[in-house]
Design a protein around this motif. Structure first.
Motif, PDB file in Angstrom:
ATOM      1  N   MET A  25       0.828  -1.199   0.000  1.00 24.41           N
ATOM      2  CA  MET A  25       0.000   0.000   0.000  1.00 24.41           C
ATOM      3  C   MET A  25       0.865   1.253   0.000  1.00 24.41           C
ATOM      4  O   MET A  25       0.585   2.222  -0.718  1.00 24.41           O
ATOM      5  CB  MET A  25      -0.921  -0.017   1.229  1.00 24.41           C
ATOM      6  CG  MET A  25      -1.915   1.133   1.279  1.00 24.41           C
ATOM      7  SD  MET A  25      -3.173   0.973  -0.018  1.00 24.41           S
ATOM      8  CE  MET A  25      -4.091   2.500   0.247  1.00 24.41           C
ATOM      9  N   ALA A  28       2.341   1.792  -3.476  1.00 23.57           N
ATOM     10  CA  ALA A  28       1.352   2.304  -4.416  1.00 23.57           C
ATOM     11  C   ALA A  28       1.076   3.794  -4.172  1.00 23.57           C
ATOM     12  O   ALA A  28       0.998   4.591  -5.116  1.00 23.57           O
ATOM     13  CB  ALA A  28       0.056   1.505  -4.305  1.00 23.57           C
ATOM     14  N   ALA A  58       1.715   1.118  -9.798  1.00 20.84           N
ATOM     15  CA  ALA A  58       0.842   1.251  -8.633  1.00 20.84           C
ATOM     16  C   ALA A  58      -0.450   0.472  -8.816  1.00 20.84           C
ATOM     17  O   ALA A  58      -0.935  -0.188  -7.882  1.00 20.84           O
ATOM     18  CB  ALA A  58       0.537   2.725  -8.376  1.00 20.84           C
ATOM     19  N   LEU A  62      -1.811  -2.557  -6.247  1.00 21.78           N
ATOM     20  CA  LEU A  62      -2.968  -2.359  -5.384  1.00 21.78           C
ATOM     21  C   LEU A  62      -3.849  -3.597  -5.187  1.00 21.78           C
ATOM     22  O   LEU A  62      -4.301  -3.840  -4.062  1.00 21.78           O
ATOM     23  CB  LEU A  62      -3.810  -1.193  -5.915  1.00 21.78           C
ATOM     24  CG  LEU A  62      -3.366   0.197  -5.477  1.00 21.78           C
ATOM     25  CD1 LEU A  62      -4.225   1.264  -6.123  1.00 21.78           C
ATOM     26  CD2 LEU A  62      -3.416   0.323  -3.964  1.00 21.78           C
ATOM     27  N   ALA A  65      -2.324  -5.635  -2.561  1.00 22.83           N
ATOM     28  CA  ALA A  65      -2.445  -4.968  -1.262  1.00 22.83           C
ATOM     29  C   ALA A  65      -3.833  -5.203  -0.679  1.00 22.83           C
ATOM     30  O   ALA A  65      -3.981  -5.451   0.527  1.00 22.83           O
ATOM     31  CB  ALA A  65      -2.178  -3.470  -1.413  1.00 22.83           C
ATOM     32  N   LEU A 103     -10.907   1.257  -2.422  1.00 27.37           N
ATOM     33  CA  LEU A 103      -9.521   1.183  -2.897  1.00 27.37           C
ATOM     34  C   LEU A 103      -9.473   0.652  -4.325  1.00 27.37           C
ATOM     35  O   LEU A 103      -8.792   1.216  -5.192  1.00 27.37           O
ATOM     36  CB  LEU A 103      -8.706   0.276  -1.979  1.00 27.37           C
ATOM     37  CG  LEU A 103      -7.231   0.068  -2.347  1.00 27.37           C
ATOM     38  CD1 LEU A 103      -6.462   1.373  -2.216  1.00 27.37           C
ATOM     39  CD2 LEU A 103      -6.605  -1.013  -1.467  1.00 27.37           C
ATOM     40  N   ALA A 107      -8.516   2.608  -7.876  1.00 26.34           N
ATOM     41  CA  ALA A 107      -7.523   2.053  -8.804  1.00 26.34           C
ATOM     42  C   ALA A 107      -8.090   1.969 -10.213  1.00 26.34           C
ATOM     43  O   ALA A 107      -7.407   2.299 -11.194  1.00 26.34           O
ATOM     44  CB  ALA A 107      -7.080   0.666  -8.328  1.00 26.34           C
ATOM     45  N   LEU A 132      -9.899   7.740  -3.014  1.00 28.82           N
ATOM     46  CA  LEU A 132      -8.808   7.299  -2.145  1.00 28.82           C
ATOM     47  C   LEU A 132      -8.643   8.198  -0.931  1.00 28.82           C
ATOM     48  O   LEU A 132      -8.660   7.728   0.214  1.00 28.82           O
ATOM     49  CB  LEU A 132      -7.501   7.260  -2.935  1.00 28.82           C
ATOM     50  CG  LEU A 132      -6.249   6.870  -2.123  1.00 28.82           C
ATOM     51  CD1 LEU A 132      -6.388   5.451  -1.594  1.00 28.82           C
ATOM     52  CD2 LEU A 132      -4.993   7.005  -2.979  1.00 28.82           C
TER      53      LEU A 132
END
Length: 212
Positions: A25, A28, A58, A62, A65, A103, A107, A132
């Motif tokens: 995380m 990213a 990133a 994600l 993550a 999240l 993304a 985010l």
């Protein structure tokens, strides 16, 4: 004996998953912040090759993550066991799931900056940052609050870690998008908690004789 070993292995699973989540995380967030230093406000700036590569990396990190966070959350909830408060545990679980959903949504929206359409790229950049920094981090704050409350009620977390959790939750809840890089507070908290768990701390009441 097998069931006992499985329960004793749960804290280690939570610690490892938490470390993985925290590292991925943080990576990213740093990549996105470096590639898009002005956040969603710089909607009319074209990205160069290096910035696009950072955003792409990133976006690839994600999902892993998010998966690690789900494992981290499940392992923490398992530690609460029958002693957990249903109301608090419901908020704990709900906030964690909503965090992962927002999240992944951010993304997906951030992926539009890699396309060639400037209008869609501008909207996607602003939408990704809103999800985010505003919504995902608020849900992260609720998760930190409830995890700290559960840790306090069960005697699993020491007082300094509980205080740290409440401070981190307040930062995520009140600061949000107003302060750049404040998103790193959440993976930072998760890393501290995970390292504490990996040090071999046992839940309250799990004395040496409990492994017999």
């Amino acid at each position: 004996m097998r069931q006992t070993n499985e329960r004793l292995g749960t804290p280690r699973a939570a610690g490892i998953a938490g470390v993985v989540f925290a590292v991925l995380m943080a990576i990213a967030i740093v990549l996105v912040r470096v590639a898009l230093p002005e956040g969603g406000d710089a909607a009319d700036i074209d990205l160069d090759a290096g910035q696009r590569r950072a955003v792409r990396t990133a976006l690839e990190v994600l999902p892993f993550a998010g998966i690690a966070f789900l494992w981290f959350m499940g392992a923490l909830r398992e530690q609460a066991g029958e002693g957990e408060d249903r109301f608090v545990s419901t908020v704990f679980l709900g906030s964690g799931l909503v965090f992962v959903a927002t999240l992944f949504g951010s993304a997906a929206a951030a992926g539009t900056v890699l396309g060639g359409d400037q209008d869609h790229s501008s909207f996607g950049r602003q939408f990704a940052y809103a999800l985010l920094s505003t919504y995902a981090m608020r849900m992260a704050a609720v998760f930190v609050f409830t995890a700290s409350a559960i840790g306090r009620r069960l005697g699993v977390f020491p007082r300094p870690l509980i205080v740290l959790g409440y401070l981190a939750g307040l930062t995520l809840l009140l600061v949000g998008s107003d302060v750049p890089w404040s998103e790193l507070v959440f993976p930072g908290w998760a890393l501290v908690v995970s390292l504490y768990i990996l040090r071999g701390r046992r839940p309250a009441g799990a004395g040496p004789g409990s492994a017999a």
